[in-house]
Design an enzyme around this catalytic site. Structure first.
Site, mmCIF file in Angstrom:
data_model
loop_
_atom_site.group_PDB
_atom_site.id
_atom_site.type_symbol
_atom_site.label_atom_id
_atom_site.label_comp_id
_atom_site.label_asym_id
_atom_site.label_seq_id
_atom_site.Cartn_x
_atom_site.Cartn_y
_atom_site.Cartn_z
ATOM 1 N N GLU A 171 34.896 -34.638 -77.584
ATOM 2 C CA GLU A 171 33.963 -34.851 -76.338
ATOM 3 C C GLU A 171 32.976 -35.836 -76.133
ATOM 4 O O GLU A 171 32.807 -36.473 -74.927
ATOM 5 C CB GLU A 171 33.255 -33.407 -75.813
ATOM 6 N N HIS B 175 22.512 -32.667 -78.151
ATOM 7 C CA HIS B 175 22.900 -33.409 -76.882
ATOM 8 C C HIS B 175 22.213 -32.350 -75.764
ATOM 9 O O HIS B 175 21.999 -31.109 -75.925
ATOM 10 C CB HIS B 175 24.340 -33.396 -76.850
ATOM 11 N N LEU C 173 27.616 -36.155 -89.552
ATOM 12 C CA LEU C 173 26.335 -36.332 -89.376
ATOM 13 C C LEU C 173 25.495 -34.952 -88.961
ATOM 14 O O LEU C 173 26.253 -34.040 -88.222
ATOM 15 C CB LEU C 173 25.970 -37.271 -88.265
ATOM 16 N N ARG D 193 30.066 -43.497 -85.438
ATOM 17 C CA ARG D 193 31.000 -42.698 -84.371
ATOM 18 C C ARG D 193 31.790 -43.968 -83.464
ATOM 19 O O ARG D 193 32.702 -43.358 -82.640
ATOM 20 C CB ARG D 193 30.350 -41.903 -83.910
ATOM 21 N N ASP E 43 33.118 -37.566 -88.029
ATOM 22 C CA ASP E 43 32.830 -36.640 -86.785
ATOM 23 C C ASP E 43 33.851 -36.788 -85.863
ATOM 24 O O ASP E 43 33.488 -36.227 -84.634
ATOM 25 C CB ASP E 43 31.586 -37.056 -86.270
ATOM 26 N N CYS F 259 32.150 -29.851 -77.784
ATOM 27 C CA CYS F 259 32.350 -31.189 -78.241
ATOM 28 C C CYS F 259 33.862 -31.171 -79.018
ATOM 29 O O CYS F 259 34.472 -32.265 -79.188
ATOM 30 C CB CYS F 259 31.665 -31.460 -79.276
#
Ligand code: CIR
Length: 280
Positions: A85, A184, A38, A105, A80, A270
């Site tokens: 994380e 995020h 993504l 995901r 992904d 991540c």
């Protein structure tokens, strides 16, 4: 969730700031399917070979900071999945398995939960219709910030806050839904240990009362997703002013090339779950 007020300060690294020592991490190899990851903007497709190379350097950096690194196999079904994380929040010996906001995901969580259980953790999970991405969860010296974002909804933030509250831990929500510059919360905010936070502009600073803010210039914003691992801060290479600023404040930095992960909105934090192993 609580709200705080006040003016955060800017200062050098706090003397004697302490953080529980981390001793392990879980990572997941990037698959060639990363090219289908993504992404919000077209910054070119990642090279799977170069991503693997950068991931190897990342694992070495974690190991050099004293972490035993568990490497999960790549998952071709989930492009992904290397961004582990987002799948779990670890607090002490307990884990909250997330329910990622992106439906593509959601299947990533099972392998990570198994690995965390094998490491000795108790797990519980976010329940639908709530969604929560670990990238929206920022621990900071015994309390947490949670971003309400395109991935984490209010119900997810509330479930996290309740789970933390049952453990006596406070949590402050920060609504980032109006921001187009970050995916995020931790795309723009990192805990450096002690009371130090690394932050880009535009957050409600009253929420950070009692913390010292290390600012990140707008043209180096990607590097705000840094990771403090014991006595070092992992920072994305190519951001010399931030690296110098951190060094000037007493942090030892390790710069890592993240170019291929950045193409699909991934950052340093991540790529791993970092923790202290629970006692057997
Ligand atoms: C995604 O959009 O979900 C991935 N391509 C990138 C996830 C990055 N995760 C994070 O910042 N915690």
């Amino acid at each position: 969730m609580d709200k705080t007020a006040g003016t955060p300060s800017t200062s050098a690294r706090a003397e004697g700031a302490t953080t529980a020592r981390l001793d392990a991490a879980i990572v997941r190899l990037p698959d060639a399917a990363l090219v289908h990851g993504l992404r919000r903007d077209d910054r070119g497709w990642p090279s799977p070979a170069l991503a693997l190379e950068q991931h190897a350097r990342y694992r070495e950096a974690l190991a050099s900071c004293g972490l035993a690194v568990t490497v999960l196999p790549a998952d071709p079904a989930h492009p992904d999945a290397t961004f582990v994380e987002d799948t779990a929040v670890i607090v002490g010996g307990e884990v909250l398995i997330t329910r990622p906001g992106a439906p593509s995901r959601r299947g990533e969580v099972d392998a990570v939960e198994s690995a965390l259980r094998a490491a000795g953790f108790e797990t519980s999970a976010i329940e639908a219709p709530a969604t929560l991405d670990g990238g929206d969860v920022c621990e900071a010296d015994g309390r947490f910030f949670v971003g309400i974002s395109a991935r984490t909804n209010e119900a997810g933030a509330n479930q996290l806050a309740s789970w933390l509250a049952r453990r006596g831990i406070g949590c402050t929500a920060i609504d980032i839904r109006a921001r187009t510059d970050i995916l995020h919360l931790k795309s723009g905010l990192a805990w450096l240990g002690g009371r130090d936070l690394l932050a880009i502009d535009g957050f409600p600073m009253a929420d950070f009362a009692g913390y010292s803010i290390v600012p990140v210039d707008a043209d180096e914003a990607y590097a705000a997703n840094a990771v403090c691992v014991n006595d070092a801060v992992l920072v994305a290479s190519g951001h010399p002013r931030l690296q110098a600023r951190l060094e000037g404040r007493g942090y030892r930095t390790l710069a890592l090339d993240m170019s291929e992960f950045a193409r699909v909105d991934g950052g340093l934090s991540c790529l791993s779950l970092r923790f202290r192993r629970p006692p057997c």
